[in-house]
Scaffold this motif. Structure first.
Motif, PDB file in Angstrom:
ATOM      1  N   GLU A 199       0.600  -1.250   0.010  1.00  0.00           N
ATOM      2  CA  GLU A 199       0.241  -0.402   0.318  1.00  0.00           C
ATOM      3  C   GLU A 199       1.014   1.251   0.286  1.00  0.00           C
ATOM      4  O   GLU A 199       0.132   2.615  -0.601  1.00  0.00           O
ATOM      5  CB  GLU A 199      -1.098  -0.014   1.104  1.00  0.00           C
ATOM      6  N   ILE A 200       1.851   1.290   0.050  1.00  0.00           N
ATOM      7  CA  ILE A 200       2.825   2.373   0.573  1.00  0.00           C
ATOM      8  C   ILE A 200       3.980   2.334  -0.793  1.00  0.00           C
ATOM      9  O   ILE A 200       4.872   1.524  -0.933  1.00  0.00           O
ATOM     10  CB  ILE A 200       3.679   2.011   1.756  1.00  0.00           C
ATOM     11  N   ASP A 201       4.225   3.591  -1.143  1.00  0.00           N
ATOM     12  CA  ASP A 201       5.596   3.966  -2.015  1.00  0.00           C
ATOM     13  C   ASP A 201       6.139   4.857  -1.295  1.00  0.00           C
ATOM     14  O   ASP A 201       5.435   6.234  -1.193  1.00  0.00           O
ATOM     15  CB  ASP A 201       4.394   4.687  -3.018  1.00  0.00           C
ATOM     16  N   LEU A 202       7.524   4.043  -0.783  1.00  0.00           N
ATOM     17  CA  LEU A 202       7.868   5.468   0.553  1.00  0.00           C
ATOM     18  C   LEU A 202       8.657   6.374  -0.812  1.00  0.00           C
ATOM     19  O   LEU A 202       9.025   7.810  -0.089  1.00  0.00           O
ATOM     20  CB  LEU A 202       9.039   4.756   1.094  1.00  0.00           C
ATOM     21  N   ASP A 203       9.296   6.018  -1.930  1.00  0.00           N
ATOM     22  CA  ASP A 203       9.951   6.975  -2.413  1.00  0.00           C
ATOM     23  C   ASP A 203       8.435   8.520  -3.071  1.00  0.00           C
ATOM     24  O   ASP A 203       9.201   9.475  -3.463  1.00  0.00           O
ATOM     25  CB  ASP A 203      10.050   6.454  -4.549  1.00  0.00           C
ATOM     26  N   ALA A 204       7.442   7.835  -3.188  1.00  0.00           N
ATOM     27  CA  ALA A 204       6.552   9.417  -4.094  1.00  0.00           C
ATOM     28  C   ALA A 204       6.250   9.640  -2.500  1.00  0.00           C
ATOM     29  O   ALA A 204       5.831  10.745  -2.706  1.00  0.00           O
ATOM     30  CB  ALA A 204       5.628   7.967  -4.615  1.00  0.00           C
ATOM     31  N   GLY A 205       6.363   8.779  -1.458  1.00  0.00           N
ATOM     32  CA  GLY A 205       5.438   9.651  -0.250  1.00  0.00           C
ATOM     33  C   GLY A 205       4.211   9.340  -0.010  1.00  0.00           C
ATOM     34  O   GLY A 205       3.639  10.507   0.347  1.00  0.00           O
ATOM     35  N   LEU A 206       3.673   8.475  -0.271  1.00  0.00           N
ATOM     36  CA  LEU A 206       2.289   8.083   0.052  1.00  0.00           C
ATOM     37  C   LEU A 206       2.271   6.784   0.670  1.00  0.00           C
ATOM     38  O   LEU A 206       2.411   6.198  -0.161  1.00  0.00           O
ATOM     39  CB  LEU A 206       2.235   8.642  -1.773  1.00  0.00           C
ATOM     40  N   TRP A 207       0.782   6.744   0.644  1.00  0.00           N
ATOM     41  CA  TRP A 207      -0.265   5.742   1.381  1.00  0.00           C
ATOM     42  C   TRP A 207      -1.257   5.521   0.656  1.00  0.00           C
ATOM     43  O   TRP A 207      -2.355   6.493   1.235  1.00  0.00           O
ATOM     44  CB  TRP A 207       0.562   5.234   3.134  1.00  0.00           C
ATOM     45  N   LEU A 208      -1.645   4.038   0.276  1.00  0.00           N
ATOM     46  CA  LEU A 208      -2.658   4.559   0.011  1.00  0.00           C
ATOM     47  C   LEU A 208      -3.780   3.414   0.958  1.00  0.00           C
ATOM     48  O   LEU A 208      -3.594   1.736   0.631  1.00  0.00           O
ATOM     49  CB  LEU A 208      -3.827   3.798  -1.633  1.00  0.00           C
ATOM     50  N   VAL A 209      -4.323   3.739   1.634  1.00  0.00           N
ATOM     51  CA  VAL A 209      -4.789   2.695   2.762  1.00  0.00           C
ATOM     52  C   VAL A 209      -6.068   2.196   1.918  1.00  0.00           C
ATOM     53  O   VAL A 209      -6.916   3.188   1.726  1.00  0.00           O
ATOM     54  CB  VAL A 209      -5.328   3.100   4.442  1.00  0.00           C
ATOM     55  N   PRO A 210      -6.723   1.103   1.534  1.00  0.00           N
ATOM     56  CA  PRO A 210      -7.712   0.613   1.002  1.00  0.00           C
ATOM     57  C   PRO A 210      -9.127   1.040   1.515  1.00  0.00           C
ATOM     58  O   PRO A 210      -9.643   0.988   3.101  1.00  0.00           O
ATOM     59  CB  PRO A 210      -7.737  -0.611   0.789  1.00  0.00           C
ATOM     60  N   ALA A 211      -9.688   0.983   1.079  1.00  0.00           N
ATOM     61  CA  ALA A 211     -10.793   1.159   1.425  1.00  0.00           C
ATOM     62  C   ALA A 211     -11.844   0.004   2.697  1.00  0.00           C
ATOM     63  O   ALA A 211     -12.636   0.545   3.416  1.00  0.00           O
ATOM     64  CB  ALA A 211     -11.989   1.334  -0.011  1.00  0.00           C
ATOM     65  N   SER A 212     -11.710  -1.319   2.387  1.00  0.00           N
ATOM     66  CA  SER A 212     -11.620  -2.524   3.306  1.00  0.00           C
ATOM     67  C   SER A 212     -11.328  -1.468   4.615  1.00  0.00           C
ATOM     68  O   SER A 212     -12.288  -2.315   6.315  1.00  0.00           O
ATOM     69  CB  SER A 212     -11.803  -3.093   2.408  1.00  0.00           C
ATOM     70  N   ARG A 213     -10.795  -0.847   4.637  1.00  0.00           N
ATOM     71  CA  ARG A 213     -10.162  -0.846   6.410  1.00  0.00           C
ATOM     72  C   ARG A 213     -10.728   0.425   6.204  1.00  0.00           C
ATOM     73  O   ARG A 213      -9.980   0.700   7.609  1.00  0.00           O
ATOM     74  CB  ARG A 213      -7.759  -1.137   6.264  1.00  0.00           C
ATOM     75  N   MET A 214     -11.135   1.418   6.098  1.00  0.00           N
ATOM     76  CA  MET A 214     -11.682   2.553   6.028  1.00  0.00           C
ATOM     77  C   MET A 214     -12.674   2.552   7.013  1.00  0.00           C
ATOM     78  O   MET A 214     -13.900   1.818   6.421  1.00  0.00           O
ATOM     79  CB  MET A 214     -11.687   3.761   5.534  1.00  0.00           C
ATOM     80  N   LYS A 215     -12.995   3.384   8.032  1.00  0.00           N
ATOM     81  CA  LYS A 215     -14.654   3.521   8.366  1.00  0.00           C
ATOM     82  C   LYS A 215     -15.429   3.981   7.319  1.00  0.00           C
ATOM     83  O   LYS A 215     -16.679   3.607   7.426  1.00  0.00           O
ATOM     84  CB  LYS A 215     -14.458   4.588   9.560  1.00  0.00           C
ATOM     85  N   MET A 216     -15.331   5.065   6.979  1.00  0.00           N
ATOM     86  CA  MET A 216     -16.015   5.355   5.399  1.00  0.00           C
ATOM     87  C   MET A 216     -16.166   4.736   4.590  1.00  0.00           C
ATOM     88  O   MET A 216     -16.900   4.249   3.246  1.00  0.00           O
ATOM     89  CB  MET A 216     -15.752   7.122   5.078  1.00  0.00           C
ATOM     90  N   SER A 217     -15.598   3.652   4.057  1.00  0.00           N
ATOM     91  CA  SER A 217     -14.959   2.565   3.295  1.00  0.00           C
ATOM     92  C   SER A 217     -15.066   3.716   1.799  1.00  0.00           C
ATOM     93  O   SER A 217     -15.820   3.033   0.902  1.00  0.00           O
ATOM     94  CB  SER A 217     -16.728   1.447   3.205  1.00  0.00           C
ATOM     95  N   VAL A 218     -14.097   4.180   1.735  1.00  0.00           N
ATOM     96  CA  VAL A 218     -13.555   4.611   0.954  1.00  0.00           C
ATOM     97  C   VAL A 218     -11.966   4.854   0.547  1.00  0.00           C
ATOM     98  O   VAL A 218     -11.146   4.904   1.300  1.00  0.00           O
ATOM     99  CB  VAL A 218     -14.211   6.406   1.006  1.00  0.00           C
ATOM    100  N   GLU A 219     -11.270   4.433  -0.238  1.00  0.00           N
ATOM    101  CA  GLU A 219     -10.130   4.387   0.117  1.00  0.00           C
ATOM    102  C   GLU A 219      -9.589   6.005   0.428  1.00  0.00           C
ATOM    103  O   GLU A 219     -10.027   7.061  -0.473  1.00  0.00           O
ATOM    104  CB  GLU A 219      -9.688   4.180  -1.731  1.00  0.00           C
ATOM    105  N   HIS A 220      -8.718   5.956   0.914  1.00  0.00           N
ATOM    106  CA  HIS A 220      -7.812   7.167   2.138  1.00  0.00           C
ATOM    107  C   HIS A 220      -6.127   7.499   0.970  1.00  0.00           C
ATOM    108  O   HIS A 220      -5.393   6.698   1.472  1.00  0.00           O
ATOM    109  CB  HIS A 220      -8.079   6.780   3.189  1.00  0.00           C
ATOM    110  N   ARG A 221      -5.872   8.362   0.131  1.00  0.00           N
ATOM    111  CA  ARG A 221      -4.142   8.898  -0.254  1.00  0.00           C
ATOM    112  C   ARG A 221      -3.198   9.508   1.519  1.00  0.00           C
ATOM    113  O   ARG A 221      -4.480  10.469   2.145  1.00  0.00           O
ATOM    114  CB  ARG A 221      -4.694   9.123  -0.845  1.00  0.00           C
TER     115      ARG A 221
END
Length: 416
Positions: free
Chosen positions: A275-297
């Motif tokens: 889920e994590i791109d350290l070079d780009a400094g970005l983490w994409l938390v999938p919707a399945s793990r988010m409280k609002m069920s929406v992918e979170h950058r």
């Protein structure tokens, strides 16, 4: 006139060994069926009315009725049963259709006997794979055992009415309002499940609050005491983070990342390196793990990336923060246990919680920065309250949030 089979003697019937159906006579349509394994059973083959083929042709409808094993049912008994079946068919009856109708009736009666306890068990079983929280089943079963089943567990689910629901909810509505609200939702879902599965036909749901329970129970907002998660005061965050970073273990690094990203415990504890791109400094938390069920950058600050690189060198497997076993992630309680050990408290003397750092971050944004409210709310992955605003907002303010998270991380780890 139908051809009548020759009536075989018991000895002749015993001698039949060839696989297939053998007419034995002595009764209309009686056959001995010999299977490939040698098993022998009685079958009566009769014509029951007519049927229309796929080609549109009307033909006689032939049915086979099983009469039992030849080891148990004698030839004489089989002939008598075949005669009785033939008589019922001549009278216009269909024994198989009657048997199917009786079975359906029995199933309907069984469904009508389903208790609330059984319905709740089946509902929870059907939903547990969809609930993200691993303790969701345990919590719901605990609410039911403590508050619902003693009153309505053995009541037929089809008989549950408003008085039953009030018997469950009223004792805890004002004393344990938050639990009562969750229990009300669970009752409503169980009864909806029962209705969908035919156990409450034509009945409304008596656990519905709006338009029903709100006529007899006060609104939860009027009676419940809001309990906020104890949060560390802003001024103590740098001190806390220095103490935390001095601890070289997985729980400490996970907690540091949780603080710097303002994510929820479960969103961090179950993180995967994919889920994590350290070079780009970005983490994409999938919707399945988010409280609002929406992918979170999640934009990662340089300080957060440094901690994650430390962790990557220590645990290069699937999980960013593995638990006690390599095939499992860190438990949700690990960071809370670390906080208990560190013994920091809020301004009221209550021990702080992991979730409380989201409040600390929100206070920091409001009191120490000029970022608009929506930037902070987006960073916390909160839902947009206004429908109009939600309809027009297309982006997620990533770059503005990146700047905010950089300031937050700098404050946490760089202040003296």
């Amino acid at each position: 006139m139908p051809r009548r089979a020759k009536e075989l003697s018991a000895r002749a019937v015993d001698a039949l060994k060839t696989t297939g159906l053998h007419a034995v006579g002595g009764a209309p349509g009686l056959h001995l069926q010999v299977s490939e394994t040698g098993a022998r059973s009685w079958v009566v083959r009769l014509t029951v009315g007519t049927r229309t083929t796929s080609a549109g042709k009307v033909v006689q409808h032939r049915r086979d009725f099983g009469l039992g094993s030849a080891r148990v049912v004698t030839l004489a008994a089989a002939r008598q049963a075949a005669i009785e079946h033939a008589a019922r068919v001549r009278a216009g009856e269909d024994p198989i259709a009657q048997r199917q109708a009786a079975r359906a009736q029995a199933m309907a009666e069984h469904a009508a006997r389903m208790t609330f306890r059984k319905a709740a068990e089946k509902f929870i079983s059907s939903m547990q794979s969809k609930w993200k929280d691993p303790k969701a089943v345990e919590r719901r079963e605990s609410w039911l055992e403590s508050y619902a089943h003693p009153h309505i567990g053995d009541v037929l689910v089809g008989d549950i009415e408003l008085p039953h629901v009030l018997t469950v909810l009223t004792p805890i509505w004002e004393t344990k309002t938050e639990t009562a609200e969750k229990l009300m939702s669970l009752l409503r879902n169980v009864l909806d499940w029962a209705a969908v599965h035919g156990h409450r036909k034509g009945k409304e749901n008596p656990a519905r609050f709006k338009g029903l329970l709100d006529k007899v129970l006060p609104p939860p907002s009027k009676v419940k005491k809001v309990r906020n998660h104890p949060a560390l005061p802003i001024d103590r965050v740098p001190e806390f983070m220095r103490d935390l970073r001095a601890r070289d273990n997985i729980s400490a690094r996970a907690l540091a990342v949780t603080v710097l990203t303002a994510l929820r415990t479960n969103e961090v504890a179950r993180a995967e390196w994919s889920e994590i791109d350290l070079d780009a400094g970005l983490w994409l938390v999938p919707a399945s793990r988010m409280k609002m069920s929406v992918e979170h950058r999640v934009p990662l600050s340089s300080e957060c990336i440094e901690i994650l690189r430390e962790q990557a060198s220590a645990t290069p497997g699937r999980w960013v923060f593995p638990g006690g076993r390599d095939d499992q992630p860190l438990s949700n309680g690990a960071m809370l246990e670390l906080l208990k050990e560190m013994a920091y408290a809020d301004d009221k003397g209550q021990r702080i919680t992991t979730h409380g750092f989201r409040s600390t971050f929100r206070d920091f944004t409001a009191e120490r920065t000029d970022y608009p409210r929506e930037v902070a709310e987006m960073a916390l992955a909160h839902a947009i309250e206004g429908k109009v605003e939600a309809a027009y907002r297309r982006g997620d303010l990533l770059e503005k949030r990146r700047a905010l998270m950089s300031e937050w991380s700098g404050y946490c780890l760089g202040a003296e």
